[in-house]
Design a protein around this motif. Sequence first.
Motif, PDB file in Angstrom:
ATOM      1  N   THR A  15       5.272  -8.460   0.803  1.00 53.60           N
ATOM      2  CA  THR A  15       4.955  -7.176   0.183  1.00 53.60           C
ATOM      3  C   THR A  15       4.073  -6.299   1.057  1.00 53.60           C
ATOM      4  O   THR A  15       3.889  -5.140   0.783  1.00 53.60           O
ATOM      5  CB  THR A  15       4.215  -7.381  -1.151  1.00 53.60           C
ATOM      6  OG1 THR A  15       3.014  -8.114  -0.898  1.00 53.60           O
ATOM      7  CG2 THR A  15       5.077  -8.122  -2.140  1.00 53.60           C
ATOM      8  N   ASP A  20       1.326 -11.518   4.060  1.00 56.05           N
ATOM      9  CA  ASP A  20       0.794 -11.978   2.777  1.00 56.05           C
ATOM     10  C   ASP A  20      -0.016 -13.255   2.962  1.00 56.05           C
ATOM     11  O   ASP A  20       0.228 -14.030   3.884  1.00 56.05           O
ATOM     12  CB  ASP A  20       1.941 -12.289   1.809  1.00 56.05           C
ATOM     13  CG  ASP A  20       2.699 -11.041   1.378  1.00 56.05           C
ATOM     14  OD1 ASP A  20       2.211  -9.934   1.628  1.00 56.05           O
ATOM     15  OD2 ASP A  20       3.769 -11.191   0.784  1.00 56.05           O
ATOM     16  N   ASP A  74      -0.533 -14.134  -4.761  1.00 53.88           N
ATOM     17  CA  ASP A  74      -0.444 -13.404  -3.500  1.00 53.88           C
ATOM     18  C   ASP A  74      -1.750 -12.624  -3.340  1.00 53.88           C
ATOM     19  O   ASP A  74      -2.024 -11.687  -4.089  1.00 53.88           O
ATOM     20  CB  ASP A  74       0.763 -12.457  -3.561  1.00 53.88           C
ATOM     21  CG  ASP A  74       0.965 -11.647  -2.297  1.00 53.88           C
ATOM     22  OD1 ASP A  74       0.290 -11.914  -1.290  1.00 53.88           O
ATOM     23  OD2 ASP A  74       1.812 -10.733  -2.317  1.00 53.88           O
ATOM     24  N   ASP A  76      -4.360 -10.055  -2.016  1.00 50.19           N
ATOM     25  CA  ASP A  76      -4.283  -8.739  -1.417  1.00 50.19           C
ATOM     26  C   ASP A  76      -5.438  -8.517  -0.447  1.00 50.19           C
ATOM     27  O   ASP A  76      -5.297  -8.734   0.731  1.00 50.19           O
ATOM     28  CB  ASP A  76      -4.206  -7.651  -2.481  1.00 50.19           C
ATOM     29  CG  ASP A  76      -2.844  -7.639  -3.173  1.00 50.19           C
ATOM     30  OD1 ASP A  76      -1.888  -8.197  -2.606  1.00 50.19           O
ATOM     31  OD2 ASP A  76      -2.736  -7.104  -4.273  1.00 50.19           O
ATOM     32  N   ASN A 127      -7.140  -7.539  -7.947  1.00 50.17           N
ATOM     33  CA  ASN A 127      -6.067  -6.913  -7.176  1.00 50.17           C
ATOM     34  C   ASN A 127      -5.045  -7.902  -6.629  1.00 50.17           C
ATOM     35  O   ASN A 127      -4.145  -7.505  -5.899  1.00 50.17           O
ATOM     36  CB  ASN A 127      -6.642  -6.088  -6.022  1.00 50.17           C
ATOM     37  CG  ASN A 127      -7.422  -6.940  -5.047  1.00 50.17           C
ATOM     38  OD1 ASN A 127      -7.677  -8.108  -5.293  1.00 50.17           O
ATOM     39  ND2 ASN A 127      -7.814  -6.354  -3.930  1.00 50.17           N
ATOM     40  N   ASP A 129      -1.811 -10.528  -6.847  1.00 45.96           N
ATOM     41  CA  ASP A 129      -0.566 -10.499  -7.604  1.00 45.96           C
ATOM     42  C   ASP A 129      -0.162 -11.904  -8.016  1.00 45.96           C
ATOM     43  O   ASP A 129      -0.072 -12.799  -7.176  1.00 45.96           O
ATOM     44  CB  ASP A 129       0.560  -9.883  -6.759  1.00 45.96           C
ATOM     45  CG  ASP A 129       0.243  -8.460  -6.338  1.00 45.96           C
ATOM     46  OD1 ASP A 129      -0.326  -7.714  -7.166  1.00 45.96           O
ATOM     47  OD2 ASP A 129       0.551  -8.093  -5.198  1.00 45.96           O
ATOM     48  N   LEU A 131       2.494 -14.459  -8.772  1.00 45.11           N
ATOM     49  CA  LEU A 131       3.902 -14.603  -8.429  1.00 45.11           C
ATOM     50  C   LEU A 131       4.641 -15.547  -9.364  1.00 45.11           C
ATOM     51  O   LEU A 131       5.820 -15.347  -9.637  1.00 45.11           O
ATOM     52  CB  LEU A 131       4.054 -15.098  -6.986  1.00 45.11           C
ATOM     53  CG  LEU A 131       3.429 -14.218  -5.904  1.00 45.11           C
ATOM     54  CD1 LEU A 131       3.698 -14.811  -4.533  1.00 45.11           C
ATOM     55  CD2 LEU A 131       3.930 -12.791  -5.982  1.00 45.11           C
ATOM     56  N   GLY A 145       7.614 -12.074  -7.081  1.00 42.45           N
ATOM     57  CA  GLY A 145       6.765 -11.155  -7.819  1.00 42.45           C
ATOM     58  C   GLY A 145       6.288 -10.028  -6.943  1.00 42.45           C
ATOM     59  O   GLY A 145       6.063 -10.211  -5.756  1.00 42.45           O
ATOM     60  N   GLN A 146       6.188  -8.836  -7.511  1.00 44.39           N
ATOM     61  CA  GLN A 146       5.649  -7.670  -6.807  1.00 44.39           C
ATOM     62  C   GLN A 146       6.348  -7.454  -5.463  1.00 44.39           C
ATOM     63  O   GLN A 146       5.726  -7.010  -4.507  1.00 44.39           O
ATOM     64  CB  GLN A 146       4.141  -7.826  -6.588  1.00 44.39           C
ATOM     65  CG  GLN A 146       3.336  -8.110  -7.828  1.00 44.39           C
ATOM     66  CD  GLN A 146       3.241  -6.936  -8.762  1.00 44.39           C
ATOM     67  OE1 GLN A 146       3.320  -5.796  -8.333  1.00 44.39           O
ATOM     68  NE2 GLN A 146       3.101  -7.193 -10.036  1.00 44.39           N
TER      69      GLN A 146
END
Length: 157
Positions: A15, A20, A74, A76, A127, A129, A131, A145-146
Motif C-alpha cells: 500500500t 510496508d 500493516d 504505517d 493509523n 491498518d 489486514l 486489506g487497505q
Amino acid sequence: MSKLIVDRVECIASTDHTGDDLYFLVLRMDAGCDVRRVGPNAAWHDMEAGDVRHTDVVLVDDNFAGTHIVAVIDEDDSFDFDAGLRGELSSGMRLVFNMFSPLQDHGRLTGTMMTAFANIIGKKRTNDDLLAVQTLGAGVMQVVGQGARYKINIKAA
C-alpha cells in the motif's frame, strides 16, 4: 504442537511506495486472554510487491496453550500497540470471554472472540491498518486489506 512459526511472507501488493511493515497480535483464547505482539521487526520491514522473506519468527511458543487468534497489522508510521494498549486489549478480551464462554460451544465462542478482537483493535488503533483476524494454525494465511495483500506460511515445530 508446541510452536507456531512464521516460515515465509510474500508481499503480493503493497500500500505504500516506501514499503510496508507487518506485525502480528496473537490472542491466547482462554481465561487469561493475553495479547502478545510479534514485530514489527527486520524480517517484515519495508516489504514491496514481489518481496519474499523466509523468516522463522515464533508466533506461539511453549508458554501458550489453547486456541490462538491472530491479527495481522500493516504498520504505517509507527506501531500502535505498545504494552499498555495490549493490556487494554487483553482486559477487553477477558470481559468478552467471560460474558460469552458459558453460553456457547467452542466454535461459536471462537467466532465471537474473533469478531470482538477485530472490533476492539479497530477502536484502539490510530493509523495502522488491520489486514486480517483469524484462528492461528499451521498452513497458509492469505491476508488482504487497505490495498495490501500478503501470503503468509505458518509452520508447526
